[in-house]
Each structure stands twice: as C-alpha cells, then as structure tokens.
Design a protein around this motif. Structure first.
Motif, PDB file in Angstrom:
ATOM      1  N   GLY A  56     -49.117  11.397 -57.296  1.00 46.60           N
ATOM      2  CA  GLY A  56     -47.437  11.848 -56.966  1.00 46.60           C
ATOM      3  C   GLY A  56     -46.513  11.113 -57.569  1.00 46.60           C
ATOM      4  N   ALA A  57     -46.650   9.751 -57.464  1.00 51.09           N
ATOM      5  CA  ALA A  57     -45.659   8.858 -58.051  1.00 51.09           C
ATOM      6  C   ALA A  57     -45.471   8.843 -59.637  1.00 51.09           C
ATOM      7  CB  ALA A  57     -45.847   7.403 -57.635  1.00 51.09           C
ATOM      8  N   ALA A  58     -46.635   9.212 -60.384  1.00 50.92           N
ATOM      9  CA  ALA A  58     -46.577   9.263 -61.583  1.00 50.92           C
ATOM     10  C   ALA A  58     -45.941  10.592 -62.165  1.00 50.92           C
ATOM     11  CB  ALA A  58     -48.204   9.146 -62.291  1.00 50.92           C
ATOM     12  N   GLN A  59     -45.918  11.578 -61.406  1.00 46.41           N
ATOM     13  CA  GLN A  59     -45.487  12.830 -61.535  1.00 46.41           C
ATOM     14  C   GLN A  59     -44.033  12.904 -60.984  1.00 46.41           C
ATOM     15  OE1 GLN A  59     -48.218  15.813 -59.908  1.00 46.41           O
ATOM     16  NE2 GLN A  59     -49.972  14.946 -61.085  1.00 46.41           N
ATOM     17  N   GLY A  60     -43.491  11.937 -60.537  1.00 41.49           N
ATOM     18  CA  GLY A  60     -42.291  11.925 -60.091  1.00 41.49           C
ATOM     19  C   GLY A  60     -41.977  12.357 -58.590  1.00 41.49           C
ATOM     20  N   LYS A  61     -42.948  12.373 -57.914  1.00 37.16           N
ATOM     21  CA  LYS A  61     -43.184  13.047 -56.608  1.00 37.16           C
ATOM     22  C   LYS A  61     -42.972  12.027 -55.358  1.00 37.16           C
ATOM     23  CE  LYS A  61     -45.677  17.167 -58.245  1.00 37.16           C
ATOM     24  NZ  LYS A  61     -46.753  17.887 -57.954  1.00 37.16           N
ATOM     25  N   GLY A  62     -42.211  10.776 -55.711  1.00 33.70           N
ATOM     26  CA  GLY A  62     -42.233   9.821 -54.429  1.00 33.70           C
ATOM     27  C   GLY A  62     -43.292   8.843 -54.701  1.00 33.70           C
ATOM     28  N   GLY A  63     -42.976   7.790 -54.025  1.00 36.65           N
ATOM     29  CA  GLY A  63     -44.158   6.683 -53.903  1.00 36.65           C
ATOM     30  C   GLY A  63     -44.599   6.559 -52.687  1.00 36.65           C
ATOM     31  N   GLY A  64     -44.331   5.400 -52.052  1.00 38.82           N
ATOM     32  CA  GLY A  64     -44.919   4.966 -50.589  1.00 38.82           C
ATOM     33  C   GLY A  64     -46.456   4.347 -50.389  1.00 38.82           C
ATOM     34  N   ALA A  65     -46.988   3.917 -51.808  1.00 37.66           N
ATOM     35  CA  ALA A  65     -48.173   3.426 -51.782  1.00 37.66           C
ATOM     36  C   ALA A  65     -48.228   1.961 -51.269  1.00 37.66           C
ATOM     37  CB  ALA A  65     -48.925   3.615 -53.147  1.00 37.66           C
ATOM     38  N   GLY A  66     -47.134   1.295 -51.377  1.00 36.08           N
ATOM     39  CA  GLY A  66     -47.152   0.002 -51.023  1.00 36.08           C
ATOM     40  C   GLY A  66     -47.638  -0.540 -49.728  1.00 36.08           C
ATOM     41  N   PRO A  67     -47.132   0.061 -48.490  1.00 31.39           N
ATOM     42  CA  PRO A  67     -47.888  -0.330 -47.315  1.00 31.39           C
ATOM     43  C   PRO A  67     -49.379  -0.072 -47.114  1.00 31.39           C
ATOM     44  CG  PRO A  67     -46.021   1.056 -46.972  1.00 31.39           C
ATOM     45  CD  PRO A  67     -46.387   1.111 -48.287  1.00 31.39           C
ATOM     46  N   LEU A  68     -49.806   0.978 -47.928  1.00 34.91           N
ATOM     47  CA  LEU A  68     -51.241   1.234 -47.879  1.00 34.91           C
ATOM     48  C   LEU A  68     -52.275  -0.209 -48.591  1.00 34.91           C
ATOM     49  CD1 LEU A  68     -53.721   2.750 -46.802  1.00 34.91           C
ATOM     50  CD2 LEU A  68     -53.231   4.477 -48.714  1.00 34.91           C
ATOM     51  N   VAL A  69     -51.517  -0.229 -49.793  1.00 34.05           N
ATOM     52  CA  VAL A  69     -51.974  -1.455 -50.648  1.00 34.05           C
ATOM     53  C   VAL A  69     -51.934  -2.862 -49.578  1.00 34.05           C
ATOM     54  CG1 VAL A  69     -51.811  -2.926 -52.542  1.00 34.05           C
ATOM     55  CG2 VAL A  69     -51.193  -0.043 -52.814  1.00 34.05           C
ATOM     56  N   GLU A  70     -50.878  -2.944 -49.089  1.00 31.97           N
ATOM     57  CA  GLU A  70     -50.961  -4.299 -48.607  1.00 31.97           C
ATOM     58  C   GLU A  70     -51.869  -4.150 -47.204  1.00 31.97           C
ATOM     59  OE1 GLU A  70     -47.270  -6.878 -46.471  1.00 31.97           O
ATOM     60  OE2 GLU A  70     -47.410  -4.596 -46.135  1.00 31.97           O
ATOM     61  N   GLU A  71     -52.047  -2.991 -46.777  1.00 29.02           N
ATOM     62  CA  GLU A  71     -53.214  -2.947 -45.498  1.00 29.02           C
ATOM     63  C   GLU A  71     -54.682  -3.181 -46.013  1.00 29.02           C
ATOM     64  OE1 GLU A  71     -55.191   0.883 -43.027  1.00 29.02           O
ATOM     65  OE2 GLU A  71     -52.945   0.726 -43.346  1.00 29.02           O
ATOM     66  N   LEU A  72     -54.794  -2.714 -47.383  1.00 28.07           N
ATOM     67  CA  LEU A  72     -56.116  -2.809 -47.822  1.00 28.07           C
ATOM     68  C   LEU A  72     -56.224  -4.248 -48.326  1.00 28.07           C
ATOM     69  CD1 LEU A  72     -56.501   0.596 -49.980  1.00 28.07           C
ATOM     70  CD2 LEU A  72     -58.143  -0.366 -48.163  1.00 28.07           C
ATOM     71  N   SER A  73     -55.279  -4.727 -48.969  1.00 30.84           N
ATOM     72  CA  SER A  73     -55.492  -6.418 -49.174  1.00 30.84           C
ATOM     73  C   SER A  73     -55.606  -7.128 -48.039  1.00 30.84           C
ATOM     74  CB  SER A  73     -53.955  -6.743 -49.891  1.00 30.84           C
ATOM     75  OG  SER A  73     -53.882  -6.098 -51.164  1.00 30.84           O
ATOM     76  N   ALA A  74     -55.181  -6.942 -46.909  1.00 32.58           N
ATOM     77  CA  ALA A  74     -55.199  -7.913 -45.552  1.00 32.58           C
ATOM     78  C   ALA A  74     -56.557  -7.639 -45.023  1.00 32.58           C
ATOM     79  CB  ALA A  74     -54.038  -7.346 -44.701  1.00 32.58           C
ATOM     80  N   ALA A  75     -57.133  -6.191 -45.140  1.00 34.61           N
ATOM     81  CA  ALA A  75     -58.434  -6.054 -44.649  1.00 34.61           C
ATOM     82  C   ALA A  75     -59.327  -6.587 -45.650  1.00 34.61           C
ATOM     83  CB  ALA A  75     -58.819  -4.449 -44.616  1.00 34.61           C
ATOM     84  N   ALA A  76     -59.367  -6.814 -46.996  1.00 39.67           N
ATOM     85  CA  ALA A  76     -60.280  -7.467 -47.700  1.00 39.67           C
ATOM     86  C   ALA A  76     -59.987  -8.908 -47.930  1.00 39.67           C
ATOM     87  CB  ALA A  76     -60.085  -6.850 -49.448  1.00 39.67           C
ATOM     88  N   GLY A  77     -58.766  -9.679 -47.556  1.00 39.51           N
ATOM     89  CA  GLY A  77     -58.541 -10.844 -47.341  1.00 39.51           C
ATOM     90  C   GLY A  77     -58.200 -11.437 -48.774  1.00 39.51           C
ATOM     91  N   THR A  78     -57.593 -10.750 -49.671  1.00 37.91           N
ATOM     92  CA  THR A  78     -57.275 -11.323 -50.807  1.00 37.91           C
ATOM     93  C   THR A  78     -55.728 -10.714 -51.195  1.00 37.91           C
ATOM     94  OG1 THR A  78     -57.698 -11.566 -53.337  1.00 37.91           O
ATOM     95  CG2 THR A  78     -58.483  -9.578 -52.140  1.00 37.91           C
ATOM     96  N   SER A  79     -55.049 -11.374 -52.113  1.00 37.88           N
ATOM     97  CA  SER A  79     -53.749 -10.845 -52.618  1.00 37.88           C
ATOM     98  C   SER A  79     -53.914 -10.270 -53.906  1.00 37.88           C
ATOM     99  CB  SER A  79     -52.504 -11.960 -52.566  1.00 37.88           C
ATOM    100  OG  SER A  79     -53.134 -13.219 -53.280  1.00 37.88           O
ATOM    101  N   ARG A  80     -55.116 -10.334 -54.541  1.00 31.57           N
ATOM    102  CA  ARG A  80     -55.343  -9.937 -55.890  1.00 31.57           C
ATOM    103  C   ARG A  80     -55.945  -8.772 -55.757  1.00 31.57           C
ATOM    104  NH1 ARG A  80     -54.081 -13.421 -59.732  1.00 31.57           N
ATOM    105  NH2 ARG A  80     -54.028 -15.677 -59.349  1.00 31.57           N
ATOM    106  N   LEU A  81     -55.269  -7.465 -56.339  1.00 27.72           N
ATOM    107  CA  LEU A  81     -55.904  -6.417 -55.984  1.00 27.72           C
ATOM    108  C   LEU A  81     -55.626  -5.523 -57.302  1.00 27.72           C
ATOM    109  CD1 LEU A  81     -55.806  -4.050 -52.850  1.00 27.72           C
ATOM    110  CD2 LEU A  81     -54.876  -3.132 -55.045  1.00 27.72           C
ATOM    111  N   ALA A  82     -56.393  -4.931 -57.839  1.00 31.73           N
ATOM    112  CA  ALA A  82     -56.187  -3.872 -59.153  1.00 31.73           C
ATOM    113  C   ALA A  82     -56.998  -2.767 -58.700  1.00 31.73           C
ATOM    114  CB  ALA A  82     -57.165  -4.535 -60.211  1.00 31.73           C
TER     115      ALA A  82
END
Length: 417
Positions: free
Chosen positions: A283-309
């Motif tokens: 959606g963000a790529a199509q200009g329909k807003g973002g909001g993925a940051g908190p979910l990325v942070e949640e997944l990083s914390a659950a995995a225990g790493t700051s390096r996420l691709a």
C-alpha cells in the motif's frame, strides 16, 4: 651406508610435512566462522503469484545471501495460534473394539425383538458413537449400516416415514449391494426401501465458516469455494479441510463424515504478521499510506535482532516477469527503508540474481560483508616450505659428515650420494 639412511630420513620428513600441512587451515576457518551476526529475513509473495513458483524463487535466497554476508539467519517468529493441539490420527479399531460394537448391535436387536424401542435406540446410539471414535474401515462399515438400518425400522415404528427413509438412504450409501430380504423384513420396511432406491446416494454436507469471511476452502488440497459455503464429500475416509485468507495464517482440521452427516465448521484465522507487513508495504508503494514501522519493530524484538531485511515479490506491471523490492528495518518504529527494486526472471536463475543483488544492497546499507578466510603465518605455504627445506638440508648435511669420517678411519674413500 649412512648416505642411504640420510636419504631415507629426508624422504620420511618430507612425507610427514606433507601430511601435517593440510590439517592446519580448517582451524583458522572454524575460528573465522564464529563472528557472524544474527539477522532476520522476511519474504512476502503477492497473492496473485502461484505458491509453488514463489517458493522456488524465494527459498534459496537466504542461503545465497549468507555466503556473501557475515550473518546467520534467525527463524521467523510465529504468533501463538490458540489452536487446540492435534489429537493425532484417528485410531483403527482393533478386535476388542469390533467385538464390543458387535455385542451392542446384537443387544439392540434383542431389545427390538421384545419391542423395547427406547432401550434399543439408546444402545444403537452408543454403538454408533463408538464406531465414530475409530477410523471408518471396511470392518466398521457393516456395523454402521446395520445401526442405521435398525434405527430406520424404529422410525417406522414411530410413524416417521421421512426420517426412516433418510436413515435407509445412508444404509444404501454404506452398502450399495444390499437389498432387504422380503422373508426377513416386514412390508413397511420393503416399501420405504423401494421409495429411496432410485434417489441419489446422500453425501456428507459441511457448512464452512471463517472469521474473517472470504477465505478459500480446500478439501484434501482441492479448492471448493469461499467461506461461508457448503461443501459436500462422498469420501468416507478421513479428509482434511483447510481455509486460507490473505493476511492471515491458514487454519485446518481433519475429520471423517458419513453419508448424510451435516456439520458446521467454524475457523478463526490468526493474523499473519508477515503477510500483514507485505500488505502495508504494498500500500505504501502505491501511495496509500505506511504504518509498517511498529510491526517491523515488533518482529525485530520477537526475533532478538536489529538487522531485518524484507523481500517482496510481485508481478511486473506488464504482467510478464517478476519484480522484487528490498527493504531494511529502521529503529524507533520507523517505516522500513526501501533499498531498491529489481526486475528478475523466474526460477533458479532468478534466485541467483536476487541473492547477489540483495547481498550487495545490504552490504551497501552497512551489513557486515563476509571476509576471505585468512591464515596465520604458521599456516602459510612459504613458512612450511622453508622449514621442510631447512630440515631436509640438515639431514643430508649430517649424513654427509658421518660418511666422510667413517671413510678416513678405514683407509678408503667414501662417496656420498
């Protein structure tokens, strides 16, 4: 002669050095491989891509990237589904179970001969319940047919002709070759059997619902519709029902149903965080807003790493070929950074191209590159070459000196070879 002994010693020394030399480098390699950093890769394929094609391209990529970067991939953290544990396979009835079922059917027959309809009905229900607790096999089908037949007769005694015909239809589905013997069955049973003889055999009917609705329904891997929907099956053996919805994890159950059975199956689909992340980024790529940051942070914390691709795969706008987009997670709940986009072919060649491109892009973003495995000075070829040369020269020199001394004492000339 001492000269011959010296030559043999030199050759033995050379062979020992040759054997010892290859054993040293792996130690250095093992030490160099311990400094990898943990990282997480999330792979998302657009819903319109066939699952098999997407997996063939996406699955090899992490291994390709790991060869280029000094990282080790962590497993994707999973949300608890809240699903009841799988009870395991439906057991097959053993001889003891079959004897118990046969005894209950026989007891119900005795009650019917005494016109004890209520008692017979209760015993038949117990026998059916026990049959259903086991896998439906050729050993249990005759008992189930007999149970439905006797229950149909009881319905006729009660004057419920339609219920009796429904039960007799189930008998015909379980035992297609069976026909009531006029010498054993009363006319009312023969009449009801004649009424259902030309009807289609009943099937099990399942009403499949899901939350959210709109999920695809698969029965033993075959697509059967969209929830909510009624699904019919003639299969008397265990079948697997699976529902799938974009953005949610699949849910499934395994069960077995008899002809004429009806049941409502309700599935509550747990959210799939990776699929949800893919939708947000698309959606963000199509200009329909973002909001993925908190979910990325949640997944990083659950995995225990700051390096996420994050690797997203979708079809090109023209409909031909594939397009990959690569993102990297950022701290403090920010939306992930887009590192680049690339058109790639399908299949193994696309995986190789993507893996190299991803490794280069992540390295440019600060991810650690894999360094060539170095060797300490004492594991280098030149060092051991010098040592072996000096050792052989020393042995030869020692052998030569000994031969000359011996020759002078004996009054003869010693020749060193």
């Amino acid at each position: 002669m001492r000269s011959t002994s010296s030559r043999r010693s030199a050759v033995a020394l050379l062979l020992c050095g040759t054997l010892l030399w290859p054993s040293a480098p792996p130690v250095a390699a093992a030490e160099a491989g311990t400094s990898t950093e943990p990282a997480l890769m999330l792979k998302y394929a657009a819903p319109d891509l066939p699952d098999r094609s997407a997996r063939r391209l996406l699955d090899p990529i992490p291994a390709i990237v790991a060869k280029e970067l000094r990282i080790r991939w962590l497993p994707v953290p999973q949300e608890p589904s809240g699903k009841e544990p799988d009870p395991g396979e439906i057991p097959v009835p053993d001889d003891a179970a079959l004897r118990r079922i046969a005894g209950k059917v026989s007891l119900a027959s005795e009650r019917m001969e005494k016109v004890e309809g209520a008692a017979a009905e209760r015993i038949l229900e117990e026998a059916e319940k026990e049959c259903r607790s086991y896998r439906f096999t050729e050993a249990t089908r005759p008992f189930l047919a007999e149970i439905f037949l006797r229950r149909g007769i009881l319905r006729l005694w009660e004057g419920k002709a339609s219920d009796a015909e429904a039960l007799l239809s189930r008998v015909r589905a379980l035992r297609p070759g069976f026909t009531p013997d006029p010498a054993l069955f009363p006319p009312q049973v023969l009449s009801a059997w004649e009424a259902i003889r030309h009807r289609p055999a009943p099937e099990a009917e399942l009403l499949v619902e899901s939350l959210p609705s709109g999920a695809e329904i698969f029965l033993d891997g075959e697509r059967r519709g969209i929830t909510p929907a009624r699904v019919r099956t003639k299969n008397i053996a265990p079948v697997r029902i699976r529902v799938s919805h974009p953005g949610y994890r699949d849910a499934e159950t395994t069960g077995q149903w008899l002809p004429g059975d009806t049941e409502i199956l309700r599935f509550s689909l747990p959210g799939d965080r990776v699929a949800r992340l893919g939708e947000l980024l698309a959606g963000a790529a199509q200009g329909k807003g973002g909001g993925a940051g908190p979910l990325v942070e949640e997944l990083s914390a659950a995995a225990g790493t700051s390096r996420l691709a994050i690797l997203m795969l979708e079809r090109e706008g023209s409909g031909e070929g594939l397009r990959a987009r690569l993102y990297a997670g950022r701290p403090s709940g920010q939306d992930p950074a887009l590192l680049g986009e690339k058109s790639i072919p399908e299949g193994k060649r696309g995986a190789e191209i993507s893996g190299k491109w991803i490794a280069d892009s992540l390295a440019a973003a600060g991810w650690p590159k894999a360094e060539p495995i170095g060797r300490p000075w004492y594991n280098s070829a030149w060092f051991w070459g010098i040592v072996l040369t000096a050792a052989i020269a020393g042995v030869l020199a020692s052998g030569g000196g000994g031969g000359g001394s011996s020759g002078s004492s004996g009054g003869t000339v010693a020749v060193n070879f």
